[in-house]
Motif scaffolding. Structure first.
Motif, PDB file in Angstrom:
ATOM      1  N   LYS A  84       0.740  -1.134   0.012  1.00 48.95           N
ATOM      2  CA  LYS A  84      -0.083  -0.049  -0.040  1.00 48.95           C
ATOM      3  C   LYS A  84       0.886   1.032   0.133  1.00 48.95           C
ATOM      4  N   LYS A  85       1.896   1.330   0.907  1.00 44.95           N
ATOM      5  CA  LYS A  85       2.769   2.383   0.871  1.00 44.95           C
ATOM      6  C   LYS A  85       3.665   2.659  -0.345  1.00 44.95           C
ATOM      7  N   ILE A  86       4.035   1.539  -0.864  1.00 47.23           N
ATOM      8  CA  ILE A  86       4.804   1.649  -2.388  1.00 47.23           C
ATOM      9  C   ILE A  86       3.764   2.453  -3.371  1.00 47.23           C
ATOM     10  N   GLY A  87       2.672   1.848  -3.436  1.00 44.49           N
ATOM     11  CA  GLY A  87       1.440   2.292  -4.218  1.00 44.49           C
ATOM     12  C   GLY A  87       1.183   3.614  -4.262  1.00 44.49           C
ATOM     13  N   LEU A  88       0.959   4.249  -2.728  1.00 46.43           N
ATOM     14  CA  LEU A  88       0.881   5.600  -2.705  1.00 46.43           C
ATOM     15  C   LEU A  88       1.722   6.499  -2.850  1.00 46.43           C
ATOM     16  N   ALA A  89       3.248   6.183  -2.760  1.00 46.59           N
ATOM     17  CA  ALA A  89       4.345   6.831  -2.928  1.00 46.59           C
ATOM     18  C   ALA A  89       5.278   6.979  -4.356  1.00 46.59           C
ATOM     19  N   LEU A  90       4.953   5.777  -4.882  1.00 42.56           N
ATOM     20  CA  LEU A  90       5.452   5.603  -6.436  1.00 42.56           C
ATOM     21  C   LEU A  90       4.579   5.352  -7.388  1.00 42.56           C
ATOM     22  N   SER A  91       3.335   5.294  -7.350  1.00 32.83           N
ATOM     23  CA  SER A  91       2.574   4.944  -8.555  1.00 32.83           C
ATOM     24  C   SER A  91       2.828   5.916  -9.898  1.00 32.83           C
ATOM     25  N   ASP A  92       3.267   7.291  -9.684  1.00 31.57           N
ATOM     26  CA  ASP A  92       3.198   8.047 -10.622  1.00 31.57           C
ATOM     27  C   ASP A  92       4.556   7.769 -11.341  1.00 31.57           C
ATOM     28  N   VAL A  93       5.364   7.011 -10.912  1.00 31.65           N
ATOM     29  CA  VAL A  93       6.797   6.683 -11.528  1.00 31.65           C
ATOM     30  C   VAL A  93       6.862   5.136 -11.909  1.00 31.65           C
ATOM     31  N   ARG A  94       5.887   4.521 -11.755  1.00 35.03           N
ATOM     32  CA  ARG A  94       5.412   3.142 -12.241  1.00 35.03           C
ATOM     33  C   ARG A  94       6.120   2.657 -13.266  1.00 35.03           C
ATOM     34  N   ASP A  95       6.301   3.304 -14.410  1.00 39.73           N
ATOM     35  CA  ASP A  95       7.152   2.897 -15.607  1.00 39.73           C
ATOM     36  C   ASP A  95       8.522   3.105 -15.395  1.00 39.73           C
ATOM     37  N   LYS A  96       8.971   3.593 -14.464  1.00 45.58           N
ATOM     38  CA  LYS A  96      10.489   3.852 -14.380  1.00 45.58           C
ATOM     39  C   LYS A  96      11.054   2.991 -13.115  1.00 45.58           C
ATOM     40  N   ILE A  97      10.398   2.141 -12.602  1.00 38.61           N
ATOM     41  CA  ILE A  97      10.853   1.158 -11.243  1.00 38.61           C
ATOM     42  C   ILE A  97      10.415  -0.165 -11.666  1.00 38.61           C
ATOM     43  N   HIS A  98      11.088  -1.209 -10.930  1.00 37.18           N
ATOM     44  CA  HIS A  98      10.649  -2.549 -10.903  1.00 37.18           C
ATOM     45  C   HIS A  98      10.114  -2.866  -9.649  1.00 37.18           C
ATOM     46  N   ILE A  99       8.931  -3.467  -9.434  1.00 31.99           N
ATOM     47  CA  ILE A  99       8.617  -4.299  -8.287  1.00 31.99           C
ATOM     48  C   ILE A  99       8.536  -5.789  -8.239  1.00 31.99           C
ATOM     49  N   ALA A 100       9.022  -6.116  -7.257  1.00 26.19           N
ATOM     50  CA  ALA A 100       8.882  -7.645  -6.894  1.00 26.19           C
ATOM     51  C   ALA A 100       7.953  -7.945  -5.585  1.00 26.19           C
ATOM     52  N   THR A 101       6.979  -8.622  -5.663  1.00 27.46           N
ATOM     53  CA  THR A 101       6.167  -8.864  -4.460  1.00 27.46           C
ATOM     54  C   THR A 101       5.925 -10.624  -4.584  1.00 27.46           C
ATOM     55  N   LYS A 102       4.947 -10.874  -3.563  1.00 31.55           N
ATOM     56  CA  LYS A 102       4.821 -12.330  -3.218  1.00 31.55           C
ATOM     57  C   LYS A 102       3.550 -12.700  -2.881  1.00 31.55           C
ATOM     58  N   THR A 103       3.397 -14.217  -3.189  1.00 32.88           N
ATOM     59  CA  THR A 103       2.054 -14.727  -2.679  1.00 32.88           C
ATOM     60  C   THR A 103       2.588 -15.987  -1.672  1.00 32.88           C
ATOM     61  N   MET A 104       1.952 -16.159  -0.527  1.00 33.29           N
ATOM     62  CA  MET A 104       2.113 -17.205   0.359  1.00 33.29           C
ATOM     63  C   MET A 104       1.268 -18.357  -0.060  1.00 33.29           C
ATOM     64  N   SER A 105       0.118 -18.082  -0.813  1.00 37.03           N
ATOM     65  CA  SER A 105      -0.819 -19.158  -0.814  1.00 37.03           C
ATOM     66  C   SER A 105      -0.479 -20.514  -1.499  1.00 37.03           C
ATOM     67  N   LEU A 106      -0.988 -21.529  -0.975  1.00 42.51           N
ATOM     68  CA  LEU A 106      -0.671 -22.806  -1.427  1.00 42.51           C
ATOM     69  C   LEU A 106      -1.960 -23.446  -2.270  1.00 42.51           C
ATOM     70  N   THR A 107      -2.952 -22.612  -2.474  1.00 45.73           N
ATOM     71  CA  THR A 107      -4.121 -22.881  -3.117  1.00 45.73           C
ATOM     72  C   THR A 107      -4.118 -21.929  -4.382  1.00 45.73           C
ATOM     73  N   VAL A 108      -4.760 -22.555  -5.633  1.00 49.44           N
ATOM     74  CA  VAL A 108      -4.993 -21.571  -6.828  1.00 49.44           C
ATOM     75  C   VAL A 108      -5.893 -20.455  -6.408  1.00 49.44           C
ATOM     76  N   GLU A 109      -7.016 -20.636  -5.770  1.00 44.56           N
ATOM     77  CA  GLU A 109      -8.051 -19.637  -5.449  1.00 44.56           C
ATOM     78  C   GLU A 109      -7.073 -18.458  -4.479  1.00 44.56           C
ATOM     79  N   GLY A 110      -6.334 -18.992  -3.524  1.00 43.04           N
ATOM     80  CA  GLY A 110      -5.504 -17.919  -2.794  1.00 43.04           C
ATOM     81  C   GLY A 110      -4.568 -17.068  -3.707  1.00 43.04           C
ATOM     82  N   PHE A 111      -3.798 -17.985  -4.501  1.00 46.02           N
ATOM     83  CA  PHE A 111      -3.261 -17.232  -5.708  1.00 46.02           C
ATOM     84  C   PHE A 111      -3.771 -16.106  -6.360  1.00 46.02           C
ATOM     85  N   TRP A 112      -4.836 -16.314  -6.682  1.00 42.62           N
ATOM     86  CA  TRP A 112      -5.746 -15.211  -7.430  1.00 42.62           C
ATOM     87  C   TRP A 112      -6.122 -14.025  -6.473  1.00 42.62           C
TER      88      TRP A 112
END
Length: 339
Positions: A55-83
């Motif tokens: 949330k904080k990255i979205g608020l701070a950097l969304s206006d330069v989104r095309d100039k940065i790379h973002i990595a994030t994660k899922t901890m889900s072990l189910t397909v439904e949770g993944f989506w």
């Protein structure tokens, strides 16, 4: 600059591990994130399940989104949770795609046809343009090695610092052999390494390693920004410090990863099992408050279920570590041991 394997993503040797910004206000987090970006940091690693950093990255950097790379994660072990995780991350980050989407510390290496459907979900998300590259994080050497050799993952995020064992170093070398990008988490070993210059200089020996420095204070950020223009080198003094730390910590020490938790009786295992180190390597007053004492004394309520030991990715005898750390802590409180 480092290129993360076949992703083609390039980044300065410094990257921003955004998880610690959960501990600061939105305004302060925005200041840190923006200052990092303005100074040339373009890679931001985050997570949603146990942090508000997306949330904080979205608020701070969304206006330069095309100039940065973002990595994030899922901890889900189910397909439904993944989506669910993916859609929530896209919304929080205020973006239509994630550059590297990672399975976060799964107990196995997801593969097509394994019955979980997880890797197939990753491929579908990639086909939809919602993710660009598929990555995995892990603390288990076996899972990490399997992922690298599978050819299915473009990046591996794994703990790596100057307390690494030869087996840990072999994973870094394996990533280079298979052209898999290596993202180093816990480059300061969860706070046990207190000399950032030594940590940076040691990691700088590896030209395929991208450290994600966890930052929650401006002074910490300033240190790492300074290394971008004036990188520290391994002097005899820094080598001596590193060897001293390695002699103290190599072996059975808790890295504070937290995968042993939650505890049935609410022992804060990830701090309590390494209190002897924390109290000696950071201002001790913060670990001697009434709140900290209550958390440590809660170790006496351990029911011996063994869940923490079974879940430890490093194979530590966690109940024994808790007992040893509590005994040392009581000696400190009684004045029998000085810190």
């Amino acid at each position: 600059m480092i290129t993360l394997g076949t992703t083609g993503i390039t980044s300065p040797k410094n990257a921003f591990g955004a998880l610690p910004v959960q501990r600061v206000s939105e305004d302060y987090a925005a200041m840190l994130l923006r200052k990092a970006y303005d100074a040339g940091i373009t890679f931001f690693d985050t997570a949603r399940a146990y942090s508000d950093s997306e949330k904080k990255i979205g608020l701070a950097l969304s206006d330069v989104r095309d100039k940065i790379h973002i990595a994030t994660k899922t901890m889900s072990l189910t397909v439904e949770g993944f989506w669910r995780d993916l859609e929530a991350s896209l919304s929080m980050l205020k973006t239509d795609h994630i550059d590297i989407y990672q399975f976060h510390n799964p107990p196995f290496c997801p593969k097509p046809g394994d019955g979980s459907g997880l890797y197939e979900a990753m491929l579908e998300a990639k086909a939809q343009g919602k993710i660009r590259h598929i990555g995995i994080t892990n603390h288990r050497l076996g899972v990490a090695e399997d992922a690298v050799k599978s050819g299915l993952y473009e990046t591996l995020q794994f703990p790596f610092c100057y307390l690494a064992t030869e087996k840990d170093i072999s994973i870094v070398k394996l990533c280079k052999e298979y052209n898999v990008g290596f993202i180093a988490m816990k480059a300061l070993s969860g706070g046990l390494i207190t000399n950032s210059a030594a940590a940076y200089a040691w990691l700088d020996q590896y030209d395929n390693v991208l450290p994600i420095w966890g930052v929650q204070r401006e002074s910490e950020l300033d240190e790492f920004l300074g290394y971008m223009t004036n990188p520290p080198v391994l002097t005899p003094e820094l080598n001596e410090l590193i060897e001293k730390d390695r002699s103290e910590f190599i072996g059975s020490f808790c890295r504070g990863c937290g995968y042993c938790m939650p505890c049935p009786v609410d022992i804060e295992i990830n701090n309590c099992a390494r209190m002897s180190q924390l109290i000696r390597r950071s201002p001790s007053a913060g670990w001697l408050t009434e709140e900290s004492q209550a958390k440590m004394l809660n170790i006496e309520n351990c029911i011996g279920c063994g869940q923490c030991k079974a879940k430890c990715p490093y194979g530590l005898d966690t109940p024994e570590l808790l007992k040893q750390n509590l005994a040392d802590y009581k000696d400190i409180l009684a004045g029998r041991v000085k810190v």
